[in-house]
Structure formats: C-alpha cells, structure tokens
Design a protein around this motif. Structure first.
Motif, PDB file in Angstrom:
ATOM      1  N   GLY B 215       7.063 -20.948   0.468  1.00 42.76           N
ATOM      2  CA  GLY B 215       7.258 -19.961  -0.566  1.00 42.76           C
ATOM      3  C   GLY B 215       6.075 -19.440  -1.005  1.00 42.76           C
ATOM      4  O   GLY B 215       6.040 -18.987  -2.320  1.00 42.76           O
ATOM      5  N   LEU B 216       5.015 -19.526  -0.435  1.00 43.13           N
ATOM      6  CA  LEU B 216       3.607 -19.260  -0.781  1.00 43.13           C
ATOM      7  C   LEU B 216       2.891 -18.275  -0.102  1.00 43.13           C
ATOM      8  O   LEU B 216       3.299 -18.074   1.091  1.00 43.13           O
ATOM      9  N   THR B 217       1.872 -17.627  -0.489  1.00 41.64           N
ATOM     10  CA  THR B 217       1.025 -16.980   0.574  1.00 41.64           C
ATOM     11  C   THR B 217       0.035 -17.826   1.196  1.00 41.64           C
ATOM     12  O   THR B 217      -0.186 -18.885   0.823  1.00 41.64           O
ATOM     13  N   LEU B 218      -0.600 -17.534   2.400  1.00 43.94           N
ATOM     14  CA  LEU B 218      -1.668 -18.235   3.020  1.00 43.94           C
ATOM     15  C   LEU B 218      -2.666 -18.637   2.174  1.00 43.94           C
ATOM     16  O   LEU B 218      -3.035 -19.654   2.284  1.00 43.94           O
ATOM     17  N   GLU B 219      -3.038 -17.713   1.253  1.00 44.35           N
ATOM     18  CA  GLU B 219      -4.284 -17.782   0.460  1.00 44.35           C
ATOM     19  C   GLU B 219      -3.923 -18.694  -0.437  1.00 44.35           C
ATOM     20  O   GLU B 219      -4.977 -19.799  -0.892  1.00 44.35           O
ATOM     21  N   THR B 220      -3.000 -19.135  -1.091  1.00 42.93           N
ATOM     22  CA  THR B 220      -2.476 -19.931  -1.958  1.00 42.93           C
ATOM     23  C   THR B 220      -2.410 -21.449  -1.467  1.00 42.93           C
ATOM     24  O   THR B 220      -3.028 -22.141  -1.761  1.00 42.93           O
ATOM     25  N   VAL B 221      -2.006 -21.355  -0.152  1.00 40.07           N
ATOM     26  CA  VAL B 221      -2.230 -22.492   0.669  1.00 40.07           C
ATOM     27  C   VAL B 221      -3.546 -22.997   0.771  1.00 40.07           C
ATOM     28  O   VAL B 221      -3.719 -24.160   0.550  1.00 40.07           O
ATOM     29  N   SER B 222      -4.325 -22.131   1.390  1.00 42.52           N
ATOM     30  CA  SER B 222      -5.743 -22.352   1.612  1.00 42.52           C
ATOM     31  C   SER B 222      -6.504 -22.920   0.379  1.00 42.52           C
ATOM     32  O   SER B 222      -7.224 -24.096   0.471  1.00 42.52           O
ATOM     33  N   ARG B 223      -6.130 -22.169  -0.748  1.00 37.34           N
ATOM     34  CA  ARG B 223      -7.046 -22.554  -1.894  1.00 37.34           C
ATOM     35  C   ARG B 223      -6.479 -23.807  -2.498  1.00 37.34           C
ATOM     36  O   ARG B 223      -7.327 -24.514  -2.900  1.00 37.34           O
ATOM     37  N   THR B 224      -5.103 -24.186  -2.546  1.00 39.07           N
ATOM     38  CA  THR B 224      -4.509 -25.417  -2.812  1.00 39.07           C
ATOM     39  C   THR B 224      -5.397 -26.832  -1.960  1.00 39.07           C
ATOM     40  O   THR B 224      -5.822 -27.862  -2.707  1.00 39.07           O
ATOM     41  N   LEU B 225      -5.345 -26.510  -0.805  1.00 38.68           N
ATOM     42  CA  LEU B 225      -5.937 -27.566  -0.012  1.00 38.68           C
ATOM     43  C   LEU B 225      -7.402 -27.665  -0.377  1.00 38.68           C
ATOM     44  O   LEU B 225      -7.723 -28.675  -0.297  1.00 38.68           O
ATOM     45  N   SER B 226      -8.288 -26.723  -0.620  1.00 47.49           N
ATOM     46  CA  SER B 226      -9.604 -26.531  -0.788  1.00 47.49           C
ATOM     47  C   SER B 226      -9.463 -27.263  -2.312  1.00 47.49           C
ATOM     48  O   SER B 226     -10.579 -28.149  -2.400  1.00 47.49           O
ATOM     49  N   ALA B 227      -8.631 -27.244  -3.109  1.00 51.69           N
ATOM     50  CA  ALA B 227      -8.757 -27.940  -4.421  1.00 51.69           C
ATOM     51  C   ALA B 227      -8.480 -29.421  -4.263  1.00 51.69           C
ATOM     52  O   ALA B 227      -9.414 -30.177  -4.794  1.00 51.69           O
ATOM     53  N   PHE B 228      -7.581 -29.695  -3.582  1.00 47.27           N
ATOM     54  CA  PHE B 228      -7.317 -31.335  -3.429  1.00 47.27           C
ATOM     55  C   PHE B 228      -8.330 -31.789  -2.524  1.00 47.27           C
ATOM     56  O   PHE B 228      -8.819 -33.057  -2.936  1.00 47.27           O
ATOM     57  N   ASN B 229      -9.140 -31.003  -1.518  1.00 42.17           N
ATOM     58  CA  ASN B 229     -10.216 -31.446  -1.130  1.00 42.17           C
ATOM     59  C   ASN B 229     -11.565 -31.843  -1.939  1.00 42.17           C
ATOM     60  O   ASN B 229     -11.960 -32.890  -2.180  1.00 42.17           O
ATOM     61  N   ASP B 230     -11.617 -30.641  -2.921  1.00 39.84           N
ATOM     62  CA  ASP B 230     -12.718 -31.000  -3.833  1.00 39.84           C
ATOM     63  C   ASP B 230     -12.597 -32.181  -5.079  1.00 39.84           C
ATOM     64  O   ASP B 230     -13.421 -32.813  -5.296  1.00 39.84           O
TER      65      ASP B 230
END
Lengths: 285, 285
Positions: B215-230
DNA sequence: CGGGAACTTGATAGAGCTCAAGCGTGGTGG
DNA sequence: CCACCACGCTTGAGCTCTATCAAGTTCCCG
C-alpha cells in the motif's frame, strides 16, 4: 445536517438482534440446529443429497461485550452467527487491536484457529448474539458424509479468503472516502442478503471500530460520513444510516469538492498567496 | 551508500530458480510428484499413516511473466510452487492491480477459485517456475483417505487466512517504514524455511510490486530501503539485500531521525520560524 | 554499445492524522 | 422521573507523512 428526521429513520430500523415482539421461546433463543439449518445459514445449497438430522449443533448466547474466543485459546470449535453482530480482531505485540472482520448472521468464524491449533484472533459480541457451536471434529465428519457438501465447505473457507483479499485491496489502494463508501455498500449487501433493508440500517460498531477496520482514524470516518451526508449521498445520524445513491457509493473514488470544501480550499490558496507576496520585496509608494 | 560490495553479496545469493550447475534432467524439471512429496512441500507432517503412491501430481513449467491462472477462468485446479517466485494480484473495476501475495516454494495458491467456481485472482510467474498441478477433485479425494491428512489440508487453508490477516494488520496500522521492515523480515523467514539464508537474499519483485503489496508507492519503498541502509539496519543494492539487525526490523515502528533527516527537519523549522517572524510587526531601528 | 526498464533522489503538495474542545445520547442512580 | 455522567460523535486547526511530479543514474538485455 440530516435530510431525514431521526424518528423516521429509526422507525424503520428493526433488523438485528432485538427481542421486541418475539415470544418467550424465541427470545431465549433456540438451543439446537440440525445440519440443514446450518447449511441454509451458510448459504450452502441444500438440494444436496443425504442431509439428515444425524448432526445437531448447540446454540450459545453471548451478551454484548462478551468474547466468543480469545487469542491463544486452544482451537477445537468453529462458530456460526445465528443472530447478532460481532467483531474479529488481531492484537499485535504492543497490544494494538486491528479489526479484521464484522461477523454477522450466516458467517462462519474461528477458522484462523485450525492452523496452529489455537486461535490467532479474538471475536467479541457487539450486540447480544446467538452463536452456533461447530466442533471441528463434527465439521470434518460432516464433510466426509457427502462429496458435494465437502466441496461446499471448502467454498465457505474460500469465500472468507476472497473477502479478506477484497479488504486488502481496499486498504492498499483506496482513498478514505472510497473506503468508507465501499464499507457502507458492503454492509448494505450483507443486510440485503439477510433479508433486511439494504438502503437503511443501523451501524453496529463505533466510528473507532470502523476506522480501525478501514485503516483510518475515527475522526476521518466521522468527517467522511458527514461529507457524504452534506452532498446527499447518504443521511447519517449517529448509528442510523440511509443510503441514497448506492451505485455512486460503489464506484466513488474521490468526492468532488463541496461548497464548504471549496471555501476552505480558496481560503488556503489565498493564505498561500499572501505568504508568497510577503516574501517578495515590497515596493512602498 | 552500500556497506558491502555488490560482488560479496551476489556471490552468496544462489537460492531461487536458477538452472546453473544442474544436470539436464533437473534443469528441465521433474514431471511428477507423489503425495508424500506434496505433503513435505506443504509442511504437512508425513508421519501420518496411509500416505502412499496412489496419487501422482503433474508438474508444469512457467517462464517468467507467464500467467498460471487468470481472473474469471473456470476453477478446477489448485497449484503448489515447487520452485520459483510468483505474484498473485486482484484487479479492480478500473483495471488497477493489487498484489495480495508472493507465492514461493511450498505455497498453495488458487484457493480463491473454490468459492464461485472461478478464480478471483491472477497469478504471474516472476521467475521461471515449476508448479505442481492439483486437480481440486484429487485434492478432495486425498482428504477423504485420511482424517488427519484432511485436518492438515484445512490447516493449509487456515494458514493462508492467517497470513492475509497479518497483511491486513500491516496495511491498516503501520507506517511505511514498519511495513517495509516487516516485509523484509517475512521474506527472511520464508527464505529460512526454504533452507536458504534468512540474512541475505535477492528480492524477486520490483519496487513497484513491493509498494503495491504494502500500500505504498515505489518511491516510498526505495527511500525507505535507502534509509534503512543509511542507518545500518540493512545493506541494499538493487535487488540484493542483507539484513544486519532482524530483531530491530521486526519491532520497528518508526525510524529515529537520521542526521540527514535531522538537517531537513531543522531547515524546515527554521523556515517556519522565519515565516512567523515576517508575519509579526517588525520594529525597525 | 544502445535503449528501456528499474531504481534513486529531490522538491512540493495534499490527504489524513493528531490534538483539542464541545455536544448529543443513552444509561444509571437518587 | 429527572439529573448526571461517561462514552461516542462531531468539528476545527495545524502538522506530518507519504504521494506526486520530475530529473537523473544504473543495470540489464539484445
């Protein structure tokens, strides 16, 4: 705010678990159902051969607020709603409830307990309820008596699976307005199935419970219902609902801005404009 | 951005549907499974008595992108994933897809078709797949041979019901970060069940598909993964994932503001402050 | 090596949440 | 029978999270 007076609505809302006008025997509830009655409730065609009185299923009364089963409780029973309204919730590790369904007449629940031998959900009566108890062993035995019946039983499980997928689709992709609209339509359909009016009914759950079910806050539910009321799609007064345009509710994706909303929008835009102008260098004559 | 080099990760990611290093017979896939193999796949205890070779289930190969079944197609078959990865979607009246599951090895799918005699979902291969075909008639017949087995079969349906309820809970009440975190953990669990590493794996689906599922956009998924990575919770490089702190991911509700985020926050606050000051009458010395 | 799909990242806007205050209603006890 | 109280509901104001729009970049496949 309301297009219809309260008394008009309420006078026509008699479905559900009420004991008014029923004889003593019925008010206390019947005690047993045979297999045919159970199949009828579950909407399983009873033209099927070989359905007799070999099986009897006990009824049990629950008062509003009572729990039919709880999370972690050992599983050995399925339940069918004979009358009344309930909610089924899961509870996460930090104690937050999530409503996953509102069982009502003819609904089977407790199936989540089969896997894992204990219930993963908890089902609470929202009104006084009469529930048919179906020991899982009997449930299996019934299936074994008749191949068609067995397929129909799997069909009931499958129906629940599809219902949940629909909810996932709703939660995953629809606006608040669309969620509430479809919720109303789905209630309407279920009331109609039960032989009651699909156009006017009483909600059996709080705004909080609706919001929880739909992934919204109670305030958003309340505001959305008010907005539907304002544009004439429905009439709301507390729990009393009248649907004026079911087809529109079915396909609604986003409500066209009402006059009030338009005003708010305009005011917001004006404020933004003003702020912008302030940021620009002002030439003083 | 990545804490670990790509080649390091990739070298260890060998699970899934790959034909490298397998002999011809295996690469082409086996053609039939007996009942015991099917039960093992479905995680049904095979200590159960009376499981023989009376039943044989055919396998079928699907190439990435191919559909195993489509919406509206007459139902007569269930499917079990022998190898590969798929997605199951529902499609609403305006043609929008909603991903409701990612079947993988050992998962049963197609049960939505039982009720209504036609599939309400569509299942698409995300990689080359080998699928076991289970005619519904055989499915029923197998249950009738053995009571314990029959209960176990209901258990598999129930497991799916519970899985969907979990997803409903996720969609209904969690932040984007929590949804993505739990998605990663659930993938981890399933890979671990399959005997692969639960700590590092390749995503088999696009950001778009993950977002749709959650229930999210692909951008939000991408940003969230990047944040977890950071913050070091995971390492991401495209489809390659390493989980560094599974317990934290399991219980995560909201990510504590990172330095970058803190900067953005501060900047925003400063701007708001500035705007406020502008609104106040300024005393010019 | 070129083209397209997938992914990342940034800026901005808006839908829905949060916090807060007030009102209606139904149940309860004096 | 009335008055009170608690709970549910409504409505408002402001803020935050996530969607949207828009470039760029990387990767994969032919």
């Amino acid at each position: 705010m309301l297009n219809t007076s309260n008394s008009d609505i309420r006078a026509n809302l008699s479905q559900g678990n009420t004991s008014r006008g029923l004889g003593l025997a019925q008010r206390q509830g019947k005690l047993w159902s045979n297999l045919k009655e159970v199949c009828d409730l579950l909407r399983i065609p009873t033209a099927l051969s070989g359905i007799g009185d070999d099986y009897q299923f006990q009824h049990m009364q629950f008062k509003s607020g009572q729990r039919v089963h709880t999370i972690g409780q050992p599983f050995d029973m399925l339940y069918i709603v004979y009358s009344g309204f309930l909610k089924t919730v899961i509870i996460d590790e930090s104690g937050n409830e999530q409503v996953v369904g509102f069982p009502m007449k003819g609904d089977l629940f407790g199936m989540d307990g089969i896997h894992g031998k204990q219930y993963s959900t908890e089902t609470v009566a929202l009104s006084n309820c009469e529930i048919i108890l179906v020991p899982f062993k009997s449930f299996l035995a019934v299936g074994r008596t008749n191949a068609e019946l067995e397929a129909a039983i799997y069909g009931v499980l499958s129906r629940e699976l599809v219902r949940e997928q629909l909810l996932i689709g709703t939660l995953g992709s629809l606006s608040a307005e669309a969620r509430v609209a479809r919720f109303l339509v789905s209630l309407s359909d279920r009331f109609a199935d039960m032989g009651y009016s699909g156009k006017q009914f009483n909600l059996r759950m709080t705004r909080q419970e609706i919001g929880n079910y739909l992934g919204l806050t109670l305030e958003t539910v309340s505001r959305t219902l008010s907005a539907f009321n304002d544009v004439g799609l429905i009439s709301v007064d507390q729990r009393a609902i009248v649907l004026h345009d079911i087809p529109a509710l079915k396909t609604l994706r986003r409500l066209p801005p009402s006059q009030v909303r338009a005003k708010q929008q305009a005011a917001k835009a004006a404020r933004a404009e003003a702020a912008k102008r302030e940021e620009e260098p002002v030439i003083v004559g």
